[in-house]
Design an enzyme around this catalytic site. Structure first.
Site, mmCIF file in Angstrom:
data_model
loop_
_atom_site.group_PDB
_atom_site.id
_atom_site.type_symbol
_atom_site.label_atom_id
_atom_site.label_comp_id
_atom_site.label_asym_id
_atom_site.label_seq_id
_atom_site.Cartn_x
_atom_site.Cartn_y
_atom_site.Cartn_z
ATOM 1 N N ASP A 166 -13.965 5.742 9.237
ATOM 2 C CA ASP A 166 -14.252 5.592 7.803
ATOM 3 C C ASP A 166 -14.802 4.191 7.550
ATOM 4 O O ASP A 166 -14.401 3.497 6.621
ATOM 5 C CB ASP A 166 -12.979 5.832 6.989
ATOM 6 C CG ASP A 166 -13.277 6.201 5.536
ATOM 7 O OD1 ASP A 166 -14.441 6.531 5.246
ATOM 8 O OD2 ASP A 166 -12.364 6.163 4.710
ATOM 9 N N LYS A 205 0.859 -1.190 0.000
ATOM 10 C CA LYS A 205 0.000 0.000 0.000
ATOM 11 C C LYS A 205 0.890 1.233 0.000
ATOM 12 O O LYS A 205 1.763 1.382 0.849
ATOM 13 C CB LYS A 205 -0.924 0.013 1.206
ATOM 14 C CG LYS A 205 -1.812 1.258 1.244
ATOM 15 C CD LYS A 205 -2.839 1.200 2.360
ATOM 16 C CE LYS A 205 -3.723 2.437 2.334
ATOM 17 N NZ LYS A 205 -4.742 2.416 3.392
#
Length: 407
Positions: free
Chosen positions: A228, A123
């Site tokens: 989130d 990532k």
């Protein structure tokens, strides 16, 4: 900015020392003067440094700034990527690089492999991508920050995510295994799963809904709020449920659906906050409402029971106290000051997670992407900000073998 590892095989150790010199100089200079690059690289003989600068510029790892007041260069996205990739290779975390499988507003997701052949996820945090967009509407933005901001903030986002992922994993939460973190990148295990937003139906929506609400409460019991928590950042694994065999109703068309247990896996933690945060209640309610709205819209499911409230979470924290992971992460090195800096930056450049992302029927066209410098990059919400696109069946045939590189 797409990760392209092919040029790394041609870089020497001297090239990487010069690249690291540009990185070091970027902390205090928007444009790093060439003499300073020579000094920071620690190499003898200016001609060798200038040769490396030429190589790095040709491969777009550093960039010459036009109309600058002095001769100098700035570090490009690719340069920082190569520095992190080189570090992961030296630590034996990555052996080869495969396909990019996800593009989000704040990160890119690439499949990589270990020398054992096991696939992993790399990532790459790219908070700078957002800041370039906001320059168009907020011209004062760069007056108060140098170009090192996007590097520093992306590094903070990676540090925060790695720290929380490690703490959650060690305390029984279903998250990917964190393997390594360097600069703005994280290496983690690849999960054989798909994002919730890509699943068209679930056999028992009430059961999955209840489990997700329980996860929100369990996070709160450990002093955390995801911030989130939505269909983009929840992966769903399918596991065979032996207890369900033979219990499917006779009118069910597909018995296999009834024998499958859906296991949620959490990803994406840069916006995670403490339950003591000033806006904790707002973040908590947003997480709950995101799941409520999505299940109603996608699965036509509305729970008879009101979703958990922030007051319920606080009561649960007092009645069943667990380890305070927010405190534990702070003690591990990701300080409260770092968290405040990252939060302020993300608000300034308009990063608000995926809560406001386009719905499945509102997605933008992927072709509306622009290039890096001062312009918009690919923010098509077809891309998943995390591992949402699921595993790749195999690494690309053109995978680059980092072990063979002269670095």
């Amino acid at each position: 900015m797409k990760l392209d590892a092919k040029a790394i095989r041609y870089l020497t150790s001297e090239d990487f020392r010069v690249l690291a010199g540009v990185e070091a100089g970027s902390r205090n200079h928007e444009v790093v003067p060439t003499p300073l690059i020579v000094q920071l690289s620690g190499l003898r003989g200016g001609s060798g440094v200038h040769r490396s600068i030429s190589v790095l510029a040709k491969t777009n790892l550093i960039a010459k700034v036009k109309n600058a007041k002095y001769d100098g260069y700035r570090l490009a996205y690719g340069g920082l990527d190569y520095l992190a990739l080189n570090a992961h290779q030296k630590q034996k975390c990555i052996y080869s690089v495969g396909n990019q499988i996800g593009v989000g507003k704040e990160s890119d997701i690439v499949v990589v492999a270990h020398s054992s052949g096991s696939q992993r996820i790399l990532k790459i945090h790219r908070l700078g991508r957002i800041s370039f967009r906001t320059v168009k509407t907020n011209r004062d933005y760069l007056r108060h920050r140098n170009t090192g901001s996007w590097m520093y903030m992306s590094r903070l986002a990676a540090m925060k995510e790695f720290a929380f992922m490690k703490a959650l994993r060690e305390n029984g939460f279903s998250v990917p295994e964190p393997i390594a973190q360097n600069r703005h990148t994280i290496v983690m295990s690849l999960i054989d799963a798909f994002p919730l937003r890509q699943i068209s139906k679930v056999p028992r929506p009430a059961e999955l809904y209840s489990e997700l609400m329980d996860i929100i409460l369990e996070l709160a019991r450990f002093g955390l709020i995801h911030g989130d928590f939505n269909e983009f950042n929840i992966l769903i694994k399918e596991e065979e449920d032996p207890d369900a065999k033979g219990k499917a109703p006779a009118n069910v068309d597909d018995e296999n659906d009834e024998n499958i247990r859906l296991v949620p896996v959490l990803i994406d933690f840069p916006q995670m906050v403490s339950i003591d945060h000033a806006n904790a209640e707002m973040y908590f309610d947003r997480d709950v409402n995101c799941i409520k709205r999505y299940f109603q819209r996608k699965f036509h499911f509305v729970s008879d029971v009101p979703g958990p409230s922030f007051a319920d979470a606080k009561k649960n924290l007092l009645k069943n106290p667990g380890k305070r992971l927010d405190v534990e992460v702070e003690a591990s090195g990701f300080s409260r000051k770092m968290a405040r800096e990252l939060e302020a930056y993300m608000k300034e450049v308009g990063v608000d997670g995926d809560a406001g992302a386009p719905r499945d029927d509102e997605e933008e066209d992927d072709d509306s992407e622009e290039e890096e410098d001062g312009s918009e990059e690919d923010h098509s919400d077809d891309g998943q900000p995390e591992e949402e696109t699921g595993p790749s069946d195999s690494l690309d045939d053109s995978s680059r073998r980092l072990e063979e590189l002269r670095v």
